[in-house]
Design a protein around this motif. Structure first.
Motif, PDB file in Angstrom:
ATOM      1  N   ASN A  77       0.857  -1.180   0.000  1.00 13.63           N
ATOM      2  CA  ASN A  77       0.000   0.000   0.000  1.00 13.63           C
ATOM      3  C   ASN A  77       0.898   1.237   0.000  1.00 13.63           C
ATOM      4  O   ASN A  77       1.511   1.569   1.010  1.00 13.63           O
ATOM      5  CB  ASN A  77      -0.909  -0.004   1.237  1.00 13.63           C
ATOM      6  N   VAL A  78       1.000   1.889  -1.159  1.00 22.15           N
ATOM      7  CA  VAL A  78       1.888   3.045  -1.300  1.00 22.15           C
ATOM      8  C   VAL A  78       1.194   4.297  -0.762  1.00 22.15           C
ATOM      9  O   VAL A  78       0.156   4.710  -1.278  1.00 22.15           O
ATOM     10  CB  VAL A  78       2.299   3.250  -2.767  1.00 22.15           C
ATOM     11  N   VAL A  79       1.761   4.870   0.257  1.00 23.22           N
ATOM     12  CA  VAL A  79       1.211   6.082   0.868  1.00 23.22           C
ATOM     13  C   VAL A  79       1.706   7.323   0.127  1.00 23.22           C
ATOM     14  O   VAL A  79       0.960   8.268  -0.089  1.00 23.22           O
ATOM     15  CB  VAL A  79       1.596   6.157   2.361  1.00 23.22           C
ATOM     16  N   ARG A  80       2.972   7.302  -0.265  1.00 25.27           N
ATOM     17  CA  ARG A  80       3.563   8.438  -0.985  1.00 25.27           C
ATOM     18  C   ARG A  80       4.260   7.931  -2.243  1.00 25.27           C
ATOM     19  O   ARG A  80       5.238   7.188  -2.164  1.00 25.27           O
ATOM     20  CB  ARG A  80       4.574   9.184  -0.101  1.00 25.27           C
ATOM     21  N   HIS A  81       3.750   8.338  -3.405  1.00 26.37           N
ATOM     22  CA  HIS A  81       4.370   7.967  -4.674  1.00 26.37           C
ATOM     23  C   HIS A  81       5.568   8.868  -4.987  1.00 26.37           C
ATOM     24  O   HIS A  81       6.362   8.551  -5.869  1.00 26.37           O
ATOM     25  CB  HIS A  81       3.354   8.050  -5.810  1.00 26.37           C
ATOM     26  N   GLU A  82       5.669   9.981  -4.291  1.00 22.62           N
ATOM     27  CA  GLU A  82       6.824  10.867  -4.427  1.00 22.62           C
ATOM     28  C   GLU A  82       7.079  11.537  -3.092  1.00 22.62           C
ATOM     29  O   GLU A  82       6.179  11.647  -2.246  1.00 22.62           O
ATOM     30  CB  GLU A  82       6.603  11.908  -5.527  1.00 22.62           C
ATOM     31  N   VAL A  83       8.306  11.956  -2.905  1.00 24.10           N
ATOM     32  CA  VAL A  83       8.730  12.574  -1.652  1.00 24.10           C
ATOM     33  C   VAL A  83       9.382  13.912  -1.968  1.00 24.10           C
ATOM     34  O   VAL A  83      10.173  14.021  -2.910  1.00 24.10           O
ATOM     35  CB  VAL A  83       9.717  11.670  -0.895  1.00 24.10           C
ATOM     36  N   GLU A  84       9.036  14.922  -1.192  1.00 22.87           N
ATOM     37  CA  GLU A  84       9.658  16.231  -1.376  1.00 22.87           C
ATOM     38  C   GLU A  84      11.003  16.254  -0.649  1.00 22.87           C
ATOM     39  O   GLU A  84      11.079  15.997   0.553  1.00 22.87           O
ATOM     40  CB  GLU A  84       8.758  17.345  -0.844  1.00 22.87           C
TER      41      GLU A  84
END
Length: 211
Positions: free
Chosen positions: A127-134
């Motif tokens: 379960n991907v919570v964040r597909h990208e990170v700042e």
């Protein structure tokens, strides 16, 4: 590391909706360069050239050298507005940056070694919570992506940013908590089976209590 991109541009004298519409009819996209304590610079770029860069997949986290006239300006794309129906680019915002400036960029997250995750091997679901990170990093060292190693994670485990090896010099923009990147959750079939077992156990306990 993301490659440095180049985009030719021309300065624009006129602003406003009418002028912008006229540019788009000619295959040009209005844009603005701002920041770094300098006056905003109105420009327009060729739509085909812009689309080519957009299709690289890393336009938004790459340094773009905008060549306006005889001057090249180091920028970072901050926003692209698209037509809601046709999907054509309508306007672009570029942020001026110094050569070694620290910048905030959103970097895609890639997951690897699923076969080494006990939870996924047992049928668990990532379960991907964040597909990208700042991230905050050097403008000259913007990573294309960050990798998350799934080895050893079981059902019920959470993967936090502290467990991810970030590129040298890069730090999370969110620094006040150890936020979650993804979790390994039980498949719905397993949840249903566990739920049925619990129901049967509850019923048995109830019958025993009545007896």
């Amino acid at each position: 590391m993301s490659d440095q991109l180049t985009l030719s541009a021309e300065t624009r004298e006129r602003a406003g909706k009418g002028a912008s519409r006229a540019m788009r009819r000619e295959g040009r996209v209005p844009a603005v360069i701002y920041g770094n304590n300098e006056e905003p610079l109105g420009i327009h770029v060729e739509e085909k050239a812009l689309l080519k860069l957009l299709h690289t997949g890393h336009f938004m986290n790459s340094v773009v050298m905008v060549e306006a006239g005889s001057k090249a300006v180091r920028t970072l794309p901050k926003d692209v507005q698209f037509h809601p129906v046709s999907g054509r680019p309508l306007h672009v915002d570029f942020l001026r940056i110094a050569k070694n400036a620290k910048v905030n960029v959103h970097v895609p997250v890639h997951f690897e070694n699923e076969e080494a995750s006990p939870g996924i091997k047992r049928g668990g679901v990532l379960n991907v919570v964040r597909h990208e990170v700042e991230l905050v990093c050097d403008a000259a060292k913007i990573p294309d992506s960050i990798s998350v190693d799934l080895a050893g994670y079981d059902v019920g485990d959470s993967i936090h940013i502290s467990a991810v090896k970030l590129p040298a010099g890069a730090t999370p923009a969110i620094d006040d908590r150890d936020f979650t990147i993804a979790t390994v959750v039980a498949p719905s079939s397993l949840k249903s089976a566990e739920g049925d077992n619990e129901t049967e156990a509850d019923a048995s306990d109830g019958e025993a209590a009545e007896g």
